[in-house]
Design an enzyme around this catalytic site. Structure first.
Site, mmCIF file in Angstrom:
data_model
loop_
_atom_site.group_PDB
_atom_site.id
_atom_site.type_symbol
_atom_site.label_atom_id
_atom_site.label_comp_id
_atom_site.label_asym_id
_atom_site.label_seq_id
_atom_site.Cartn_x
_atom_site.Cartn_y
_atom_site.Cartn_z
ATOM 1 C CB ILE A 101 -0.950 0.001 1.208
ATOM 2 C CG1 ILE A 101 -1.909 -1.183 1.119
ATOM 3 C CG2 ILE A 101 -1.720 1.314 1.291
ATOM 4 C CD1 ILE A 101 -2.767 -1.382 2.354
ATOM 5 C CG ASP A 120 9.200 -0.062 5.911
ATOM 6 O OD1 ASP A 120 9.224 -0.727 6.969
ATOM 7 O OD2 ASP A 120 8.373 -0.258 5.004
ATOM 8 C CB SER A 179 -2.202 1.926 8.968
ATOM 9 O OG SER A 179 -1.568 2.206 7.744
ATOM 10 N NE ARG A 180 -4.907 -3.180 12.099
ATOM 11 C CZ ARG A 180 -5.308 -3.490 10.891
ATOM 12 N NH1 ARG A 180 -5.723 -2.518 10.061
ATOM 13 N NH2 ARG A 180 -5.313 -4.748 10.465
ATOM 14 C CG ASP A 204 -9.851 4.590 6.857
ATOM 15 O OD1 ASP A 204 -8.834 4.447 7.567
ATOM 16 O OD2 ASP A 204 -10.044 3.940 5.823
ATOM 17 C CD GLU A 209 -11.148 1.053 13.922
ATOM 18 O OE1 GLU A 209 -11.812 0.616 12.972
ATOM 19 O OE2 GLU A 209 -10.149 1.777 13.785
#
Length: 225
Positions: A101, A120, A179-180, A204, A209
Protein backbone atom coordinates in the site's frame (compact mmCIF):
# COMPACT_ATOMS: atom_id res chain seq x y z
CA UNK A 1 -11.52 -8.43 19.22
CA UNK A 2 -11.37 -12.25 19.70
CA UNK A 3 -9.58 -12.31 23.08
CA UNK A 4 -8.91 -15.39 25.20
CA UNK A 5 -12.40 -15.85 26.64
CA UNK A 6 -13.92 -15.43 23.17
CA UNK A 7 -11.42 -17.90 21.73
CA UNK A 8 -12.30 -20.40 24.45
CA UNK A 9 -16.00 -20.01 23.68
CA UNK A 10 -15.39 -20.47 19.95
CA UNK A 11 -13.33 -23.60 20.61
CA UNK A 12 -16.07 -24.98 22.83
CA UNK A 13 -18.47 -24.47 19.96
CA UNK A 14 -16.29 -26.45 17.59
CA UNK A 15 -14.77 -23.56 15.65
CA UNK A 16 -11.55 -24.57 13.90
CA UNK A 17 -10.81 -21.50 11.78
CA UNK A 18 -10.94 -17.71 12.19
CA UNK A 19 -10.88 -15.77 8.91
CA UNK A 20 -9.68 -12.17 9.28
CA UNK A 21 -10.88 -9.66 6.68
CA UNK A 22 -7.79 -7.53 7.17
CA UNK A 23 -4.03 -7.76 6.60
CA UNK A 24 -2.90 -7.87 10.22
CA UNK A 25 -3.28 -10.26 13.16
CA UNK A 26 -3.51 -7.56 15.83
CA UNK A 27 -7.27 -8.04 16.32
CA UNK A 28 -7.02 -11.64 17.52
CA UNK A 29 -5.27 -13.37 20.43
CA UNK A 30 -2.98 -15.55 18.33
CA UNK A 31 -1.50 -17.45 21.28
CA UNK A 32 -4.93 -18.32 22.66
CA UNK A 33 -6.05 -19.55 19.24
CA UNK A 34 -2.92 -21.66 18.89
CA UNK A 35 -3.52 -23.19 22.30
CA UNK A 36 -7.04 -24.14 21.26
CA UNK A 37 -5.91 -25.51 17.91
CA UNK A 38 -7.75 -22.82 15.94
CA UNK A 39 -6.13 -21.69 12.70
CA UNK A 40 -6.14 -18.04 11.65
CA UNK A 41 -6.12 -16.81 8.08
CA UNK A 42 -5.97 -13.25 6.76
CA UNK A 43 -5.95 -11.23 3.56
CA UNK A 44 -2.28 -10.27 3.15
CA UNK A 45 -2.80 -8.06 0.09
CA UNK A 46 -6.23 -6.78 -0.81
CA UNK A 47 -6.33 -4.11 -3.49
CA UNK A 48 -3.41 -1.99 -2.25
CA UNK A 49 -4.18 0.50 -5.01
CA UNK A 50 -7.66 1.13 -3.60
CA UNK A 51 -6.37 1.76 -0.07
CA UNK A 52 -3.62 4.04 -1.37
CA UNK A 53 -6.12 5.97 -3.49
CA UNK A 54 -8.35 6.37 -0.42
CA UNK A 55 -5.42 7.83 1.52
CA UNK A 56 -4.77 10.27 -1.34
CA UNK A 57 -8.48 11.19 -1.40
CA UNK A 58 -8.36 12.03 2.31
CA UNK A 59 -5.27 14.18 1.82
CA UNK A 60 -6.78 16.05 -1.13
CA UNK A 61 -10.13 16.58 0.60
CA UNK A 62 -8.38 17.86 3.72
CA UNK A 63 -6.04 20.13 1.77
CA UNK A 64 -8.86 21.71 -0.25
CA UNK A 65 -11.32 21.78 2.71
CA UNK A 66 -13.86 19.82 0.66
CA UNK A 67 -15.65 18.50 3.75
CA UNK A 68 -16.16 22.04 5.06
CA UNK A 69 -17.24 23.35 1.65
CA UNK A 70 -19.79 20.53 1.36
CA UNK A 71 -21.33 21.40 4.72
CA UNK A 72 -21.47 25.10 3.87
CA UNK A 73 -23.26 24.51 0.60
CA UNK A 74 -25.93 22.46 2.35
CA UNK A 75 -26.40 25.38 4.74
CA UNK A 76 -26.76 27.81 1.85
CA UNK A 77 -23.43 29.45 2.68
CA UNK A 78 -21.32 30.13 -0.41
CA UNK A 79 -18.52 32.12 1.21
CA UNK A 80 -14.94 31.07 0.44
CA UNK A 81 -13.28 32.34 3.61
CA UNK A 82 -11.23 29.63 5.28
CA UNK A 83 -11.58 27.20 2.40
CA UNK A 84 -8.37 28.04 0.61
CA UNK A 85 -6.01 25.14 -0.04
CA UNK A 86 -2.53 24.83 -1.51
CA UNK A 87 -1.05 23.06 -4.50
CA UNK A 88 0.10 19.55 -3.72
CA UNK A 89 2.45 19.66 -6.72
CA UNK A 90 5.98 20.29 -5.53
CA UNK A 91 5.23 19.48 -1.89
CA UNK A 92 7.20 16.99 0.23
CA UNK A 93 5.30 13.86 1.20
CA UNK A 94 6.45 11.47 3.91
CA UNK A 95 5.38 7.82 3.79
CA UNK A 96 5.71 5.72 6.93
CA UNK A 97 5.75 2.10 5.84
CA UNK A 98 6.47 1.14 2.23
CA UNK A 99 4.84 -2.24 1.79
CA UNK A 100 2.35 -2.84 -1.01
CA UNK A 101 0.00 0.00 0.00
CA UNK A 102 2.76 2.42 0.92
CA UNK A 103 4.52 1.82 -2.40
CA UNK A 104 1.29 2.51 -4.31
CA UNK A 105 0.84 5.71 -2.33
CA UNK A 106 4.41 6.74 -3.21
CA UNK A 107 3.73 6.16 -6.91
CA UNK A 108 0.58 8.28 -6.85
CA UNK A 109 2.27 11.16 -5.05
CA UNK A 110 5.21 10.98 -7.44
CA UNK A 111 2.62 11.41 -10.20
CA UNK A 112 1.45 14.60 -8.52
CA UNK A 113 4.99 15.92 -8.85
CA UNK A 114 5.84 15.59 -5.17
CA UNK A 115 9.14 14.85 -3.51
CA UNK A 116 8.58 11.60 -1.60
CA UNK A 117 10.40 10.60 1.57
CA UNK A 118 9.96 7.28 3.36
CA UNK A 119 10.88 5.39 6.48
CA UNK A 120 10.71 1.64 7.07
CA UNK A 121 12.67 -1.19 8.62
CA UNK A 122 13.85 -2.07 5.09
CA UNK A 123 13.76 -0.18 1.80
CA UNK A 124 11.31 -1.39 -0.85
CA UNK A 125 13.19 -1.80 -4.18
CA UNK A 126 10.12 -0.52 -6.03
CA UNK A 127 10.27 2.71 -4.05
CA UNK A 128 14.02 3.02 -4.51
CA UNK A 129 13.48 2.76 -8.27
CA UNK A 130 11.01 5.67 -7.98
CA UNK A 131 13.72 7.80 -6.33
CA UNK A 132 11.97 7.74 -2.96
CA UNK A 133 14.43 8.90 -0.30
CA UNK A 134 14.62 6.82 2.89
CA UNK A 135 15.46 8.48 6.20
CA UNK A 136 14.74 8.21 9.95
CA UNK A 137 11.18 8.92 11.05
CA UNK A 138 12.06 12.07 12.97
CA UNK A 139 13.76 13.64 9.95
CA UNK A 140 10.85 12.68 7.70
CA UNK A 141 8.33 14.29 10.06
CA UNK A 142 10.26 17.55 10.16
CA UNK A 143 10.52 17.84 6.37
CA UNK A 144 7.10 16.64 5.18
CA UNK A 145 4.04 18.67 4.21
CA UNK A 146 1.92 15.51 4.18
CA UNK A 147 2.63 12.42 6.28
CA UNK A 148 0.76 9.18 5.51
CA UNK A 149 0.92 6.09 7.73
CA UNK A 150 0.98 2.66 6.07
CA UNK A 151 2.38 0.29 8.68
CA UNK A 152 1.05 -2.47 10.96
CA UNK A 153 0.20 -2.00 14.62
CA UNK A 154 2.93 -3.67 16.67
CA UNK A 155 4.38 -3.00 20.12
CA UNK A 156 7.12 -1.06 18.32
CA UNK A 157 4.65 1.10 16.35
CA UNK A 158 2.01 1.71 19.04
CA UNK A 159 1.65 5.51 19.45
CA UNK A 160 4.57 6.04 17.10
CA UNK A 161 2.99 9.43 16.42
CA UNK A 162 2.96 10.93 19.90
CA UNK A 163 3.23 14.40 21.46
CA UNK A 164 6.97 14.67 20.90
CA UNK A 165 6.81 13.60 17.26
CA UNK A 166 3.80 15.79 16.49
CA UNK A 167 5.86 18.73 17.72
CA UNK A 168 8.50 17.84 15.13
CA UNK A 169 6.02 18.35 12.29
CA UNK A 170 5.32 21.56 10.41
CA UNK A 171 2.31 23.47 11.79
CA UNK A 172 0.83 23.35 8.28
CA UNK A 173 1.41 19.61 7.83
CA UNK A 174 -1.40 17.13 7.18
CA UNK A 175 -1.40 13.70 8.84
CA UNK A 176 -3.14 10.78 7.10
CA UNK A 177 -3.83 7.40 8.68
CA UNK A 178 -5.63 4.53 6.93
CA UNK A 179 -3.72 1.79 8.76
CA UNK A 180 -4.42 1.32 12.48
CA UNK A 181 -5.79 3.80 14.99
CA UNK A 182 -3.25 2.80 17.64
CA UNK A 183 -0.40 4.24 15.59
CA UNK A 184 -1.41 7.69 16.83
CA UNK A 185 -1.80 8.95 20.38
CA UNK A 186 -5.33 10.32 20.09
CA UNK A 187 -5.07 12.75 23.00
CA UNK A 188 -1.84 14.20 21.64
CA UNK A 189 -3.36 14.49 18.17
CA UNK A 190 -6.40 16.43 19.38
CA UNK A 191 -4.16 18.73 21.42
CA UNK A 192 -1.99 19.37 18.34
CA UNK A 193 -5.03 20.17 16.18
CA UNK A 194 -6.66 22.45 18.74
CA UNK A 195 -3.44 24.34 19.43
CA UNK A 196 -2.57 24.79 15.76
CA UNK A 197 0.54 22.64 16.05
CA UNK A 198 -0.78 20.48 13.18
CA UNK A 199 -2.55 21.63 10.04
CA UNK A 200 -5.05 18.77 9.84
CA UNK A 201 -5.70 15.06 10.15
CA UNK A 202 -7.49 12.69 7.78
CA UNK A 203 -8.18 9.13 8.90
CA UNK A 204 -10.60 6.25 8.65
CA UNK A 205 -9.35 4.50 11.79
CA UNK A 206 -9.22 5.50 15.43
CA UNK A 207 -8.22 4.00 18.74
CA UNK A 208 -10.61 1.54 20.41
CA UNK A 209 -12.89 1.56 17.38
CA UNK A 210 -13.88 -2.03 18.08
CA UNK A 211 -15.46 -0.86 21.34
CA UNK A 212 -17.06 2.10 19.57
CA UNK A 213 -15.52 4.59 21.98
CA UNK A 214 -14.70 7.75 20.04
CA UNK A 215 -13.04 9.36 23.05
CA UNK A 216 -11.33 12.65 22.22
CA UNK A 217 -11.61 12.02 18.47
CA UNK A 218 -15.21 13.24 18.55
CA UNK A 219 -13.72 16.71 18.07
CA UNK A 220 -12.27 15.75 14.70
CA UNK A 221 -15.72 15.78 13.12
CA UNK A 222 -15.82 19.55 13.60
CA UNK A 223 -13.03 20.52 11.26
CA UNK A 224 -11.09 17.52 10.13
CA UNK A 225 -11.66 14.59 7.78
Amino acid sequence: MPIRNVIDALAAGGVKLIAMRCAGYDRVDVKAAETQGIKIVRVPTYSPESVAEHAVALAMALNRKLHLAYNRIWQGNYTLSGLEGTEVHGKTVGVVGTGSIGACFCAIMKGFGCSVLATDVAANPRCVDMDVTYMPLEELLAKSDIVSLHCPLLPSTFHMINKERLEMMKPTALLINVSRGGLIDSDALVDALESGQLGGAGMDVYENEGDQHWGPLRHLAIGQV
